[in-house]
Design an enzyme around this catalytic site. Structure first.
Site, PDB file in Angstrom:
ATOM      1  CE1 TYR A  57      41.606  28.822 -22.522  1.00 35.45           C
ATOM      2  CE2 TYR A  57      42.405  27.330 -23.977  1.00 35.45           C
ATOM      3  CZ  TYR A  57      42.418  28.440 -23.410  1.00 35.45           C
ATOM      4  OH  TYR A  57      43.420  29.294 -23.886  1.00 35.45           O
ATOM      5  CE  LYS A 112      44.772  41.828   6.592  1.00 40.73           C
ATOM      6  NZ  LYS A 112      45.118  42.560   7.784  1.00 40.73           N
ATOM      7  CD  GLU A 154      47.449  44.253   5.311  1.00 36.96           C
ATOM      8  OE1 GLU A 154      47.706  43.973   6.653  1.00 36.96           O
ATOM      9  OE2 GLU A 154      46.171  44.416   5.087  1.00 36.96           O
ATOM     10  CG  ASP A 155      51.792  45.350   6.125  1.00 31.58           C
ATOM     11  OD1 ASP A 155      51.094  45.731   7.066  1.00 31.58           O
ATOM     12  OD2 ASP A 155      52.222  44.211   6.280  1.00 31.58           O
ATOM     13  CG  ASP A 180      48.083  48.250   7.548  1.00 30.18           C
ATOM     14  OD1 ASP A 180      48.003  47.187   8.285  1.00 30.18           O
ATOM     15  OD2 ASP A 180      48.909  48.521   6.664  1.00 30.18           O
ATOM     16  CB  ALA A 215      47.981  54.140   8.685  1.00 34.19           C
ATOM     17  CB  ALA A 216      46.737  52.287  13.309  1.00 36.46           C
ATOM     18  CG  ASN A 305      52.174  42.693  18.445  1.00 36.73           C
ATOM     19  OD1 ASN A 305      52.380  42.025  19.671  1.00 36.73           O
ATOM     20  ND2 ASN A 305      51.349  41.892  17.537  1.00 36.73           N
TER      21      ASN A 305
END
Length: 408
Positions: A57, A112, A154-155, A180, A215-216, A305
């Site tokens: 620092y 994740k 993500e998601d 995704d 998306a996929a 899933n």
């Protein structure tokens, strides 16, 4: 589609509460594991005494700050940005749970992040945003970007996820990757390549049908076309996506422009007649009669899933290779096979973007890991195969250099 190692809903009970009404029962191993979160920040240097403090620092840190101010590229050498990814969500499409909001998405984002570390050696920070507007998300991520070497989206629900990724890629000079979409696509292509090798076919001979234009589904269609598949049709709730429909959003209109060379216009079931491959990323159930009409020796990748669109017991009656998104069946199409190595390779060479060529290289490397071990129940590696991340990392880094986006 699986983005985690196991069925994300197994053993969970969102309504579980302890006697104090403040969380899960101590006897529930899922809640026990999550209590206090799954992550912590630790330092990489000691602070044992005044000398250490003066280096880590003030006053020592001022020298590094001044050097970076004079040469901004030094930030990658003297801060964590060279190995840290932001895992960004708005909580609108959380795996298997839907729009549950930013706070409820955090356990998944933490998960994740630890997968990044475990399987790719990449540090990651979960960032859950309390906004869903495209402009606000883009501006927020752009403002956060100087702290990170890459951004993993993500998601985030479709179709907003497409525009968010596109705009961030335009404005940032670091890798932006919507897992995704592209993680799923990379692993699917790798498994499909090996299924072809196993059965003596080429990708160019196949006609595939994708159930799901989110998306996929869109990303899988794109990478399959880039890889040279014979033909691929994508279906949504109203049937095959084709240029003659007047109800398509801009993403689906573009999709229709480069898929479905056969000109199909009917339902998913009719599209499956004579098809060589089914790829499911939508949920729902496909009637066995439709599966029976597929070509002999077909491939069935039913990745919804926890309930596959076609149960493996049914699929095995008609298919040469069957894959799902679940860990309790062979051939799990799992994103963790892709994203850690893709980011590790991109960060290794300080790539300014993740290109289509890098994704194709990742798929080829992933397929090659088990190329000498193929069987109907083994066309894709296990997430725990230690060969996966190094192979994908090296291939992505090499592709980045070949495509001119590497900066070291």
């Amino acid at each position: 589609m699986a983005t985690e190692i196991d069925d994300p809903q197994a053993g969970t009970d969102p309504g579980a509460r302890d006697a104090a009404g403040r969380g899960g029962s101590p006897a529930d191993p899922v809640f026990a594991l999550h209590r206090g979160g799954k992550m912590a920040i630790v330092s990489t240097v000691p602070v044992r005494d005044a000398d250490d403090l003066s280096l880590a620092y003030t006053p020592g840190v001022a020298e590094v700050c001044t050097a970076i101010a004079e040469d901004p590229d030094l930030v990658h050498d003297y801060t964590w940005t060279s190995h840290v990814v932001a895992v960004v969500t708005d909580g609108t499409a959380v795996l298997g749970l839907g729009d549950i909001g930013p706070q409820a998405s955090l356990p998944v984002m933490e998960g994740k992040a630890i997968l990044f570390k475990q399987f790719g050696g990449v540090d990651a920070v979960p960032i859950a945003l309390a906004c869903t507007d495209v402009d606000e998300i883009v501006e927020t991520v752009v403002r956060l970007a100087p702290s990170f070497g890459g951004v993993n989206l993500e998601d985030i629900s479709a179709p907003r996820c497409f525009e968010i990724e596109r705009r961030l890629k335009e404005r940032l000079d670091i890798p932006v990757f919507h897992d995704d979409q592209h993680g799923t696509a990379v692993v699917t292509l790798a498994a499909l390549r090996n299924a072809c090798t196993l059965t003596g076919r080429s990708l160019g001979e196949l006609r595939a049908v994708i159930s799901g234009a989110g998306a996929a589904g869109v990303a899988i269609a794109r990478i399959l076309v880039e890889a040279g598949i014979g033909d691929v049709a994508v279906t949504d709730r109203k049937g095959v996506v084709h240029a003659g429909r007047d109800d398509l959003n801009p993403v689906k209109r573009e999709l229709a422009s480069y898929t479905n060379k056969a000109g199909l216009t009917g339902t998913l079931e009719s599209a499956l007649l004579g098809a060589d491959a089914f790829i499911g990323v939508s949920g729902g159930t496909v009637a066995e009669a439709a599966v029976a009409g597929m070509a002999e020796g077909a491939f069935i990748f039913a990745m919804a899933n926890p309930t596959p669109e076609i149960h493996p017991e049914v699929a095995h009656k008609y298919a040469a290779v069957v894959a799902t998104g679940r860990s309790d069946f062979p051939n799990q199409i799992n994103n963790v096979l892709a994203f850690p190595g893709i980011f590790a390779g991109a960060l290794q060479v300080r790539a300014s973007a993740i290109t289509e060529g890098m994704k194709l290289a990742a798929a080829e490397a992933l397929a090659a890991v088990v190329a000498g071990e193929l069987s109907a129940d083994h066309v894709i590696p296990s997430p725990f195969d230690p060969r996966v991340a190094p192979a994908v990392t090296a291939a992505v880094a090499a592709a980045a250099r070949a495509e001119g986006v590497a900066r070291r």
